[in-house]
Design an enzyme around this catalytic site. Structure first.
Site, PDB file in Angstrom:
ATOM      1  CB  ALA A  47      -0.980  -0.104   1.426  1.00 53.18           C
ATOM      2  CD  GLU A  48       4.503   4.384   2.444  1.00 51.82           C
ATOM      3  OE1 GLU A  48       3.400   4.612   3.008  1.00 51.82           O
ATOM      4  OE2 GLU A  48       5.292   5.424   2.543  1.00 51.82           O
ATOM      5  CB  SER A  95      -7.461 -10.957  -7.937  1.00 54.60           C
ATOM      6  OG  SER A  95      -8.215  -9.838  -8.303  1.00 54.60           O
ATOM      7  CE  LYS A 134      -6.752 -15.022  -0.761  1.00 53.70           C
ATOM      8  NZ  LYS A 134      -5.529 -14.840  -1.035  1.00 53.70           N
ATOM      9  CE  LYS A 365      -6.418 -11.224   1.960  1.00 52.48           C
ATOM     10  NZ  LYS A 365      -4.701 -10.844   2.084  1.00 52.48           N
ATOM     11  CB  CYS A 494      18.536  -9.731  38.934  1.00 56.38           C
ATOM     12  SG  CYS A 494      18.651  -9.135  40.717  1.00 56.38           S
TER      13      CYS A 494
HETATM   14  S1  IVH Z   1      -9.388 -19.213  -7.037  1.00 53.21           S
HETATM   15  C1  IVH Z   1     -11.044 -17.031 -10.427  1.00 53.21           C
HETATM   16  N1  IVH Z   1      -8.527 -20.610  -4.774  1.00 53.21           N
HETATM   17  O1  IVH Z   1      -5.523 -15.984  -4.051  1.00 53.21           O
HETATM   18  C2  IVH Z   1     -10.644 -17.344  -8.912  1.00 53.21           C
HETATM   19  N2  IVH Z   1      -7.259 -18.714  -5.439  1.00 53.21           N
HETATM   20  O2  IVH Z   1      -7.260 -13.406  -5.608  1.00 53.21           O
HETATM   21  C3  IVH Z   1      -8.996 -17.588  -9.009  1.00 53.21           C
HETATM   22  N3  IVH Z   1      -5.300 -18.162  -3.727  1.00 53.21           N
HETATM   23  O3  IVH Z   1      -3.459 -14.715  -6.024  1.00 53.21           O
HETATM   24  C4  IVH Z   1      -8.471 -17.795  -7.888  1.00 53.21           C
HETATM   25  N4  IVH Z   1      -5.603 -20.185  -2.533  1.00 53.21           N
HETATM   26  O4  IVH Z   1      -3.232 -17.411  -6.159  1.00 53.21           O
HETATM   27  C5  IVH Z   1      -8.405 -19.409  -5.629  1.00 53.21           C
HETATM   28  N5  IVH Z   1      -7.899 -22.033  -3.133  1.00 53.21           N
HETATM   29  C6  IVH Z   1      -7.800 -20.861  -3.848  1.00 53.21           C
HETATM   30  C7  IVH Z   1      -6.518 -20.203  -3.449  1.00 53.21           C
HETATM   31  C8  IVH Z   1      -6.344 -19.048  -4.285  1.00 53.21           C
HETATM   32  C9  IVH Z   1      -5.065 -19.070  -2.907  1.00 53.21           C
HETATM   33  C10 IVH Z   1      -4.783 -17.140  -4.330  1.00 53.21           C
HETATM   34  C11 IVH Z   1      -4.568 -16.959  -5.800  1.00 53.21           C
HETATM   35  C12 IVH Z   1      -4.815 -15.311  -6.032  1.00 53.21           C
HETATM   36  C13 IVH Z   1      -5.439 -15.012  -4.949  1.00 53.21           C
HETATM   37  C14 IVH Z   1      -7.018 -14.759  -5.411  1.00 53.21           C
END
Ligand code: IVH
Length: 739
Positions: A47-48, A95, A134, A365, A494
């Site tokens: 972000a920075e 993403s 994730k 998340k 100590c």
């Molecule tokens: S699905 C169209 N599944 O998270 C959907 N992504 O923004 C495409 N990631 O950088 C992504 N685990 O590398 C999906 N089980 C998972 C995931 C995953 C990690 C990452 C992916 C991407 C970000 C999604």
């Protein structure tokens, strides 16, 4: 970042403030861009970087004639390493929308949106979702033609990535050729909640298949890699460095130009989706659901996380999010959340995309476990045994779900190894219930080479701008007594003993804790007040505290004072083991205190026992025996015991235990999960009363694991090691007959 000053042009050249700022920004962005894209060692949050980038863009818009060809804003494609060929993705790598709430409203809102888009009514059944982890690594697209891996590409900007095929081929978990498994059975076990029982899927390998997934580094591989790197640094190998976290190490390995070096950095892979695939009309696979597609990937030879589950509706999503949140710290790799995807592929197509994100998926998340903050001071704390611990005081930062203001630096060597100094920006990590720690110091980007004539005029540019290296004080910061580090020990201590008020406070808290004599309500704040006001100097002073003395303390209500007096009265009736543990003899923990009490029966027998006699006790070795002897050889310690007895502290004394074998003697138990009727402490007491031991972690030496509801990684470990598992009923039976 406070670095721009270092990049300022020499003051002799008169320039407008905007132009100077543009030059500074270009330079700063170049530095950070290089750290991020080439070295994989970013030291400012994304972000920075974006903020600085936008500031430069805005200034360039004001002064278009001053845009230089080398400005980071002019770099075509922005973010590609020149050395790798670029690859245009046949299907863009998108993403997903991210929710970061902690109250699960995100999951509910997602389900509501999906039902609305699909025009489902209240009477329609819950939507089936695939819930996935994730993974915290980097996205990869693997292209197979006629079953053979022909190309691996990073995500890049989503449209165009980098060709990293050579490096990806070194990952053992990625098949170089697809396994051919027509008519594979998708086992019902793998699809726990609600997936169709046994699905039979039959698919040949399609002519074109792009597998999308995440390349990551397992935690153990990351630790081992850093350990090897530390050895290399010590050997003076040029360019050797350690990595900040598994994600950065993985990114570094994937983008390593020398495949031989990449191969030394063990990576892993999980598949979670598809890119381009041969159309169904041309013989491509016909999947009805996302889960089926994942199972096909599994049968073609890709790792698919075992936690992946089909769940029903919002409640299923929330439940998955919570379960994985609990399991997170025990996983062998980092995850930063979970991902929910609509299971039916026809529905996915119907839902489509909004801008660059699919409507049918959302990432939920967990709170980040690492954050940047600043070291405000390095304090030294004094523990009960006089141990001095350096503690970094941090600018408050929300990490791992709580606000953190302190991080332990363990000891002097550790503080120096990490070279943490006051004023530094650091990465602090808090995972699970573990004490927060500093992962690494983030140094400001190094100043550009200084021309000799400039450095003469500006000597501050050649000086190290950082605060001095941390050194442990040679005197106790609380009482001023000498602090010494004994040969072969990591800690300074100590030498003030109970003269030191910090040690006195800790000694009182130790004595009053729940598993010692237990004085309910006597917490840290109150003990601080009592010791600081000199109302309490020794343990027996506790029992001389009158209601008046307590009630006169600041912020003490009469009722609370009364409660403390009652708690003190109650604590006088204790057991020998609790009393002994409460004395805080070095190396005498709870288990040893119990063994001593059982063996000797009476306190006087212990106080007078020789080292040889002490060595007869289970688990007592030379260090412990010597420590007990030393403690009772000191007149002031005996005096404390006498006075406590005189104040009315009592316990039942018995004859020394006859040497009988009890039903559970020699057996070690580990308790995990929630038992139906017993609390953990109750189960522990029962096991110990029957001669058994209770340990905190499962090993080959564990005799039994007692598991209740929601048992976690300890149960897995027991199964892995073949340790027998008992439920509460089986434990009770064993307590009675010992078999
Ligand atoms: S699905 C169209 N599944 O998270 C959907 N992504 O923004 C495409 N990631 O950088 C992504 N685990 O590398 C999906 N089980 C998972 C995931 C995953 C990690 C990452 C992916 C991407 C970000 C999604």
């Amino acid at each position: 970042m406070n670095t721009p000053d270092l990049f300022a042009e020499p003051p002799s050249l008169p320039r407008s403030p905007d132009l100077e700022r543009m030059a500074q920004l270009r330079q700063t962005l170049h530095e950070h861009g290089h750290r991020y894209y080439v070295l994989d060692e970013p030291n400012i949050p994304d972000a920075e970087y974006d903020r600085l980038f936008q500031e430069l863009q805005a200034l360039e818009a004001l002064h278009p004639e001053m845009v230089t060809a080398d400005s980071p804003t002019q770099r075509v494609g922005g973010r590609l390493l020149a050395e790798f060929a670029s690859v245009r993705h046949a299907v863009p790598m998108l993403s997903i929308r991210t929710e970061t709430d902690t109250e699960d409203t995100g999951a509910q809102a997602f389900d509501v949106r999906i039902r609305k888009e699909l025009s489902l009514g209240e009477t329609d059944p819950p939507v089936a979702y695939v819930a996935e982890l994730k993974f915290d690594g980097l996205a990869m697209s693997l292209r197979y033609e006629h079953g053979v891996l022909v190309q691996a590409a990073t995500r890049g900007d989503g449209e165009t990535g980098e060709d990293v095929t050579q490096n990806i081929r070194t990952i053992g978990q990625i098949p170089l050729t697809l396994l051919r498994s027509a008519n594979a059975q998708v086992d019902a076990d793998a699809a726990p909640s609600g997936a169709a029982a046994a699905v039979t899927v039959g698919f040949d390998v399609p002519a074109v298949l792009e597998v999308r997934g995440e390349v990551y580094m397992a935690r153990a591989d990351f630790e081992a890699l850093n350990e090897r790197q530390r050895v290399r640094i010590a050997q003076g190998v040029k360019g050797a460095k350690t990595f900040v976290n598994p994600r950065n190490a993985a990114a570094g390995a994937v983008r390593q130009l020398d495949p031989a070096i990449a191969a030394e950095r063990p990576l892993s892979f999980f598949a979670y989706g598809l890119g381009e695939v041969t159309l169904q009309a041309q013989g491509g696979p016909a999947f009805a659901t996302h889960y089926e597609l994942l199972m096909a990937l599994k049968h073609w030879g890709f790792p698919v996380a075992a936690q992946t589950a089909v769940v029903q509706g919002a409640t299923g999503l929330v439940d998955f999010h919570q379960r994985m949140g609990q399991a997170r710290d025990a996983l062998p790799y980092d995850i930063d959340g979970v991902v929910y995807k609509v299971n039916r592929l026809d529905w996915q197509r119907q839902l489509g995309f909004v801008s660059r994100e699919p409507r049918w998926a959302v990432a939920h998340k967990y709170p980040a476990q690492e954050q940047l903050t600043t070291v405000l001071a390095i304090d030294v704390q004094v523990g009960r045994t006089g141990k001095l611990t350096p503690v970094a005081k941090l600018a408050p930062v929300f990490v791992g779900g709580v606000t953190v203001t302190n991080a332990t630096l363990h000891n002097e060597d550790e503080a120096r190894r990490k070279d943490v100094r006051v004023g530094d920006t650091v990465i602090v990590r808090r995972a699970g219930d573990v004490i927060p720690e500093i992962v690494a110091v983030v140094l400001p980007a190094p100043p550009p080479p200084v021309r000799p004539e400039v450095s003469k005029d500006r000597p501050e540019l050649s000086k190290d701008p950082r605060a001095p290296v941390f050194t442990m004080p040679r005197t106790c910061p609380v009482c001023g007594s000498a602090a010494v580090r004994e040969e072969g020990e990591a800690d300074y201590r100590c030498t003030g003993g109970l003269f030191c008020s910090a040690q006195r406070k800790q000694a009182i808290l130790h004595f009053a804790q729940r598993r010692a004599v237990e004085v309910e309500g006597l917490g840290e704040k109150l003990v601080d007040q009592l010791v600081d006001a000199n109302v309490i100097r020794t343990l027996p002073d506790l029992y001389r505290l009158g209601l008046g003395a307590l009630a006169s303390l600041a912020r003490m209500a009469d009722k609370s004072a009364q409660n403390i007096v009652e708690a003190l009265e109650k604590s006088k009736h204790t057991t020998l083991a609790r009393f002994l543990f409460g004395l805080g003899i070095r190396h005498v923990g709870e288990a040893t205190a119990k063994e001593l009490a059982r063996h000797f029966g009476q306190l006087d027998n212990i106080m007078d026992a020789s080292e040889e006699q002490l060595l007869q006790v289970n688990d007592v070795g030379p260090t412990v025996a010597q420590s007990i002897r030393t403690f009772f050889d000191q007149a002031h310690n005996r005096e404390v015991v006498e006075q406590l007895r005189a104040c009315g502290v009592t316990w039942p004394e018995g004859p020394p235990a006859p040497v009988t074998t009890q039903p559970l003697s020699g057996k070690t138990f580990v308790i995990t999960g929630t038992l139906p009727t017993l609390s953990r402490d109750q189960a522990k007491d029962l096991i110990e009363a029957a001669g058994g031991k209770v340990a905190g972690s499962v090993s080959k030496k564990t005799s039994f694991v007692v598991a209740g509801a929601e048992a976690g990684s300890k149960l897995d470990k027991a199964q892995e090691l073949g340790v027998p598992v008992l439920d509460e009923a089986a434990l009770q039976e064993m307590l009675h007959d010992g078999t």
